[in-house]
Write a protein that holds these residues in place. Structure first.
Motif, PDB file in Angstrom:
ATOM      1  N   ARG A   1      16.671  46.380 -71.480  1.00  0.00           N
ATOM      2  CA  ARG A   1      16.041  47.394 -70.640  1.00  0.00           C
ATOM      3  C   ARG A   1      17.065  48.032 -69.696  1.00  0.00           C
ATOM      4  NH1 ARG A   1      10.349  45.384 -68.238  1.00  0.00           N
ATOM      5  NH2 ARG A   1      10.550  47.456 -67.303  1.00  0.00           N
ATOM      6  N   PHE A   2      18.004  47.239 -69.222  1.00  0.00           N
ATOM      7  CA  PHE A   2      19.058  47.771 -68.356  1.00  0.00           C
ATOM      8  C   PHE A   2      19.915  48.775 -69.127  1.00  0.00           C
ATOM      9  CE2 PHE A   2      23.463  47.202 -66.658  1.00  0.00           C
ATOM     10  CZ  PHE A   2      23.272  47.890 -65.480  1.00  0.00           C
TER      11      PHE A   2
ATOM     12  N   SER B   1      18.001  51.942 -69.758  1.00  0.00           N
ATOM     13  CA  SER B   1      17.797  52.771 -68.567  1.00  0.00           C
ATOM     14  C   SER B   1      18.925  53.773 -68.376  1.00  0.00           C
ATOM     15  CB  SER B   1      17.669  51.886 -67.321  1.00  0.00           C
ATOM     16  OG  SER B   1      18.914  51.290 -66.975  1.00  0.00           O
TER      17      SER B   1
ATOM     18  N   ASP C   1      12.420  56.608 -71.364  1.00  0.00           N
ATOM     19  CA  ASP C   1      11.576  56.282 -70.208  1.00  0.00           C
ATOM     20  C   ASP C   1      11.643  54.819 -69.800  1.00  0.00           C
ATOM     21  OD1 ASP C   1      10.492  58.872 -69.753  1.00  0.00           O
ATOM     22  OD2 ASP C   1       9.197  58.608 -71.512  1.00  0.00           O
ATOM     23  N   VAL C   2      12.566  54.067 -70.336  1.00  0.00           N
ATOM     24  CA  VAL C   2      12.669  52.636 -70.028  1.00  0.00           C
ATOM     25  C   VAL C   2      13.391  52.437 -68.694  1.00  0.00           C
ATOM     26  CG1 VAL C   2      13.571  50.403 -70.793  1.00  0.00           C
ATOM     27  CG2 VAL C   2      12.676  52.039 -72.467  1.00  0.00           C
ATOM     28  N   LYS C   3      12.825  51.582 -67.853  1.00  0.00           N
ATOM     29  CA  LYS C   3      13.426  51.259 -66.561  1.00  0.00           C
ATOM     30  C   LYS C   3      13.836  49.787 -66.536  1.00  0.00           C
ATOM     31  CE  LYS C   3      12.289  55.385 -65.204  1.00  0.00           C
ATOM     32  NZ  LYS C   3      13.330  56.461 -65.115  1.00  0.00           N
ATOM     33  N   THR C   4      14.839  49.482 -65.753  1.00  0.00           N
ATOM     34  CA  THR C   4      15.271  48.096 -65.622  1.00  0.00           C
ATOM     35  C   THR C   4      14.229  47.283 -64.855  1.00  0.00           C
ATOM     36  OG1 THR C   4      17.088  46.671 -64.890  1.00  0.00           O
ATOM     37  CG2 THR C   4      16.528  48.518 -63.480  1.00  0.00           C
ATOM     38  N   ASP C   5      14.144  45.991 -65.178  1.00  0.00           N
ATOM     39  CA  ASP C   5      13.197  45.113 -64.474  1.00  0.00           C
ATOM     40  C   ASP C   5      13.921  44.034 -63.680  1.00  0.00           C
ATOM     41  OD1 ASP C   5      14.163  43.626 -66.602  1.00  0.00           O
ATOM     42  OD2 ASP C   5      12.267  42.576 -66.941  1.00  0.00           O
TER      43      ASP C   5
ATOM     44  N   ASN D   1      17.066  44.039 -60.895  1.00  0.00           N
ATOM     45  CA  ASN D   1      18.090  44.777 -60.148  1.00  0.00           C
ATOM     46  C   ASN D   1      19.393  44.011 -59.986  1.00  0.00           C
ATOM     47  OD1 ASN D   1      16.540  47.113 -59.760  1.00  0.00           O
ATOM     48  ND2 ASN D   1      15.508  46.233 -57.971  1.00  0.00           N
TER      49      ASN D   1
ATOM     50  N   TYR E   1      16.456  53.767 -79.482  1.00  0.00           N
ATOM     51  CA  TYR E   1      15.515  54.047 -78.397  1.00  0.00           C
ATOM     52  C   TYR E   1      14.631  55.237 -78.725  1.00  0.00           C
ATOM     53  CZ  TYR E   1      18.759  57.831 -77.215  1.00  0.00           C
ATOM     54  OH  TYR E   1      19.541  58.973 -77.267  1.00  0.00           O
TER      55      TYR E   1
ATOM     56  N   LYS F   1      12.986  60.383 -74.453  1.00  0.00           N
ATOM     57  CA  LYS F   1      12.059  60.788 -73.405  1.00  0.00           C
ATOM     58  C   LYS F   1      11.363  62.079 -73.790  1.00  0.00           C
ATOM     59  CE  LYS F   1      13.563  60.375 -69.246  1.00  0.00           C
ATOM     60  NZ  LYS F   1      14.297  60.604 -67.959  1.00  0.00           N
TER      61      LYS F   1
END
Length: 250
Positions: A112-113, A116, A121-125, A127, A245, A248
């Motif tokens: 996911r990183f 991103s 539209d994938v965001k990191t979970d 940080n 992927y 978007k």
């Protein structure tokens, strides 16, 4: 893609196709079990080990792992937003190296990183992964541009390109490689028989166990050293990672 990313993609695809051809060329025995034997209470008892002499270090340049496949679907509906094949090999460290990071991160979080950083539209979970950017740079997975912006240094393709182009091409490659290599590979397989004690349950299962494990990476290394790829490859700095992927929506 950069030349490095193109080289990585070609190496990864060749790795996959050669592995498939090697497996297909393996001698079949109609009496050999297709899987480990069943045991009482629906169990399957199977353990294999490698025994080294005392003091001997494990130092095999052809050791590797994977490719490990991981995917992510935001809606858990079976439609992936991104996926990754992560292959540990002599061409570059990948998931074996992740275990040495300051923070423990799942492969899906790492995917996911990476995603991103792509136009999806994938965001990191997690940080904490931002703090590990220098580690990913050392692994030659991420690269800082002239403007200081971080980007992927491994191939990443939209699903549409994978399904419309790469998948059909890979089927052709696999067929042609099998036609060219299968006879020679069968001869190699025939030389790899283990002497399995008769008291071992389903001993035929182990006749070729552990064989041909170095072939694919040795073949890839020979291809690189002979300069047969159209792009340069730096051994140890070309990790075999490939990401797909979903673009978007625009």
């Amino acid at each position: 893609m950069s030349d490095k990313q193109k080289a990585t993609m070609l190496l990864f695809i060749t790795n996959q196709m050669l592995n498939a051809v090697v497996r297909k060329s393996r001698p079949e025995d109609s009496n050999a079990p297709k899987q480990p034997p069943e045991r009482p209470d629906a169990g399957r008892w199977l353990a294999t080990v490698t025994v080294f002499e005392h003091g001997q270090k494990r130092d095999n340049p052809y050791d590797g792992s994977g490719p490990v496949f991981v995917n992510y679907s935001a809606n858990n509906d079976g439609k992936n937003d991104c996926q990754m094949f992560d292959c540990q090999s002599l061409f570059g460290d990948t998931h074996w190296a992740y275990n040495r990071f300051k923070y423990k991160c799942s492969l899906q979080s790492i995917l996911r990183f990476y995603a991103s950083l792509l136009p999806c539209d994938v965001k990191t979970d997690n940080n904490h992964l931002y703090e590990l950017i220098p580690e990913f740079e050392k692994l030659c997975i991420l690269k800082r541009g002239e403007d200081g912006e971080i980007g992927l240094d491994v191939p990443a393709l939209p699903f549409s390109e994978v399904t419309e182009y790469w998948n059909p091409v890979c089927e052709v490659i696999k067929s042609e490689l099998y036609e060219r290599l299968s006879d020679d590979l069968r001869k190699l397989w025939a030389k790899t028989k283990n002497r399995v004690p008769k008291h071992v349950d389903e001993s035929k299962y182990f006749v070729h166990a552990g064989a041909m494990g170095a072939y694919v990476k040795a073949q890839l290394l020979a291809i690189v050293k002979k300069g047969l790829l159209p792009y340069p490859v730096v051994i140890g700095k070309t990790p075999l990672i490939y990401i797909a992927y979903r673009k978007k929506d625009t």
